[in-house]
Design an enzyme around this catalytic site. Structure first.
Site, mmCIF file in Angstrom:
data_model
loop_
_atom_site.group_PDB
_atom_site.id
_atom_site.type_symbol
_atom_site.label_atom_id
_atom_site.label_comp_id
_atom_site.label_asym_id
_atom_site.label_seq_id
_atom_site.Cartn_x
_atom_site.Cartn_y
_atom_site.Cartn_z
ATOM 1 N N LEU A 54 28.917 -50.220 7.629
ATOM 2 C CA LEU A 54 28.100 -49.413 6.726
ATOM 3 C C LEU A 54 28.578 -47.969 6.694
ATOM 4 C CD1 LEU A 54 25.464 -49.448 4.925
ATOM 5 C CD2 LEU A 54 24.313 -48.503 6.933
ATOM 6 N N CYS A 76 26.854 -54.534 -8.336
ATOM 7 C CA CYS A 76 27.116 -54.073 -9.710
ATOM 8 C C CYS A 76 28.165 -52.964 -9.703
ATOM 9 C CB CYS A 76 25.817 -53.563 -10.336
ATOM 10 S SG CYS A 76 26.036 -52.822 -11.970
ATOM 11 N N CYS A 89 27.074 -56.996 -16.037
ATOM 12 C CA CYS A 89 28.346 -57.348 -15.403
ATOM 13 C C CYS A 89 28.232 -58.713 -14.730
ATOM 14 C CB CYS A 89 28.758 -56.282 -14.390
ATOM 15 S SG CYS A 89 27.732 -56.232 -12.904
ATOM 16 N N ARG A 101 19.618 -38.083 19.601
ATOM 17 C CA ARG A 101 19.446 -39.323 18.843
ATOM 18 C C ARG A 101 19.558 -40.559 19.741
ATOM 19 N NH1 ARG A 101 22.027 -37.782 12.878
ATOM 20 N NH2 ARG A 101 20.055 -36.854 12.140
ATOM 21 N N ILE A 129 29.149 -53.281 3.826
ATOM 22 C CA ILE A 129 27.737 -53.256 3.449
ATOM 23 C C ILE A 129 27.473 -52.011 2.615
ATOM 24 C CG2 ILE A 129 25.358 -53.171 4.270
ATOM 25 C CD1 ILE A 129 26.678 -55.765 5.015
ATOM 26 N N HIS A 131 24.994 -33.723 2.060
ATOM 27 C CA HIS A 131 26.295 -33.552 1.402
ATOM 28 C C HIS A 131 26.135 -32.762 0.105
ATOM 29 C CE1 HIS A 131 28.786 -36.040 4.006
ATOM 30 N NE2 HIS A 131 27.850 -36.984 3.988
ATOM 31 N N CYS A 136 23.424 -52.358 -14.118
ATOM 32 C CA CYS A 136 23.607 -52.499 -15.566
ATOM 33 C C CYS A 136 22.945 -53.744 -16.135
ATOM 34 C CB CYS A 136 25.096 -52.480 -15.915
ATOM 35 S SG CYS A 136 26.006 -53.983 -15.431
ATOM 36 N N ASP A 156 26.857 -43.148 20.709
ATOM 37 C CA ASP A 156 26.927 -41.902 19.951
ATOM 38 C C ASP A 156 27.386 -40.820 20.921
ATOM 39 O OD1 ASP A 156 26.152 -39.577 18.141
ATOM 40 O OD2 ASP A 156 25.359 -41.238 16.959
ATOM 41 N N ILE A 171 19.738 -44.595 10.464
ATOM 42 C CA ILE A 171 19.987 -45.970 10.022
ATOM 43 C C ILE A 171 20.438 -46.829 11.196
ATOM 44 C CG2 ILE A 171 21.408 -47.430 8.526
ATOM 45 C CD1 ILE A 171 21.375 -45.182 6.469
ATOM 46 N N THR A 187 23.009 -38.130 2.383
ATOM 47 C CA THR A 187 23.588 -37.849 1.066
ATOM 48 C C THR A 187 23.097 -36.512 0.536
ATOM 49 O OG1 THR A 187 23.751 -40.205 0.559
ATOM 50 C CG2 THR A 187 23.793 -38.685 -1.312
#
Length: 340
Positions: free
Chosen positions: A262, A107, A96, A200, A286, A43, A93, A195, A175, A40
């Site tokens: 995922l 959530c 909810c 990796r 997931i 990105h 939150c 892969d 992961i 992330t």
């Protein structure tokens, strides 16, 4: 305090000096010791279409961390100054339907640390006490810094019963590699990971997979035959977000198989629904970690001998963050740690 900030609406992340965050009566203030770079964060650094639509600017980024509590809000119970901690990066939150039913990971109003609110790539982080995870002494600082992605792996790997089953994992990122280690640890029979990145795949071999397969050169059906598998894989864990990998997984599944998703594929990804319907496949999405059952399980697995340390391949002082981001973005690494 020193902080890594998404300061401009363009590629890059900048080191800046910003105030120590204020904390509320139900929060704790954490002195950050180690952080880890996530996909992330790559990105956000590259400022791709997702980041442009999601990330407020300017904002401190990062959400994978280890630290120690230095201040505690006056309403906080069960935590104290000096405790070693990590934390759940999804702030929910509490109001909810899913939150009130105890399914906080679902959530609809979730805010992400380092995504929607200031993150952990800083000397200090303020976090709601309910999101703070106190750590036992036998969890290392490096392990603690990657509990967030390890939790993604655990949530996915534990979605279905894998004891004695044959498991296919598509995507050998950190992961996916940790998920392979988990299913092997809890009793899967054959664990195959695929892969196109040989670096990796070699990391995955170090984590004990039955086969690490570069699908550019080897077919899954041949690997299954070598392992003596006659009916396909029982459980699939899709970690890559690659449309071809997803459809290869569907073809390789046994009838009645279970698939956990995922990886995030492009929105218009086609699926061969004949594979799903006529095989009676069960598919589950997931996201994040179950709060907080996943956390209890992953800490217990580490305490019972699961070793995820091989997935950590690089450590850098935070002042070398630019090089650290380059290493992570290259694909020639596992997890990359920044030391504060």
């Amino acid at each position: 305090m020193k902080s890594l900030v998404k300061a401009k609406k363009e590629p890059g992340i900048w080191m800046q000096d910003i105030p120590v965050p204020e904390y509320g009566v139900n929060d704790v203030l954490i002195k950050i010791k180690r952080t880890a770079i996530c996909g992330t964060d790559i990105h956000i650094y590259s400022w791709d279409e997702w980041a442009q639509a999601t990330i407020p600017v300017p904002m401190t980024v990062g959400h994978e961390f280890y630290g120690e509590i230095v201040e505690v809000g006056k309403e906080v119970q069960g935590l104290k100054v000096g405790q070693r901690v990590s934390g759940e990066g999804h702030i929910t939150c509490g109001f909810c339907r899913n939150c009130r039913a105890g399914k906080r990971h679902l959530c609809r109003n979730t805010l992400g640390v380092g995504v929607n609110r200031p993150g952990c790539f800083a000397e200090y982080l303020a976090l709601p006490a309910t999101n703070v995870i106190a750590l036992p002494d036998n969890i290392t600082e490096e392990q603690a810094a990657i509990l967030d992605p390890f939790g993604n792996a655990a949530h996915c790997a534990l979605a279905f019963d894998v004891v004695g089953e044959d498991v296919l994992i598509t995507g050998a990122g950190p992961i996916g590699i940790m998920a392979a280690a988990i299913v092997r640890h809890i009793g899967a029979r054959h664990v195959v990971i695929t892969d196109v990145n040989d670096h990796r795949l070699e990391l995955a071999r170090q984590m004990g997979v039955s086969r690490a397969v570069n699908v550019k050169y080897q077919k899954l059906i041949d690997v299954a035959n070598e392992l003596g598998m006659l009916e396909g894989f029982d459980v699939g864990l899709e970690m890559s977000g690659n449309p071809m990998a997803l459809n290869d997984m569907m073809k390789a599944m046994n009838h009645g198989g279970h698939v956990a998703l995922l990886g995030i594929p492009p929105q218009e990804t086609p699926i061969d629904w004949n594979q799903v319907i006529f095989k009676g496949l069960v598919i589950k999405g997931i996201y994040g970690r179950e709060m907080f059952e996943t956390w209890y399980k992953m800490i217990a697995m580490l305490q019972s001998g699961l070793n995820i340390s091989p997935v950590i391949t690089h450590n850098f002082p935070v002042d070398e963050y630019q090089h650290a981001f380059q290493i992570m973005a290259s694909g020639q690494s596992g997890k990359v740690i920044l030391n504060w």
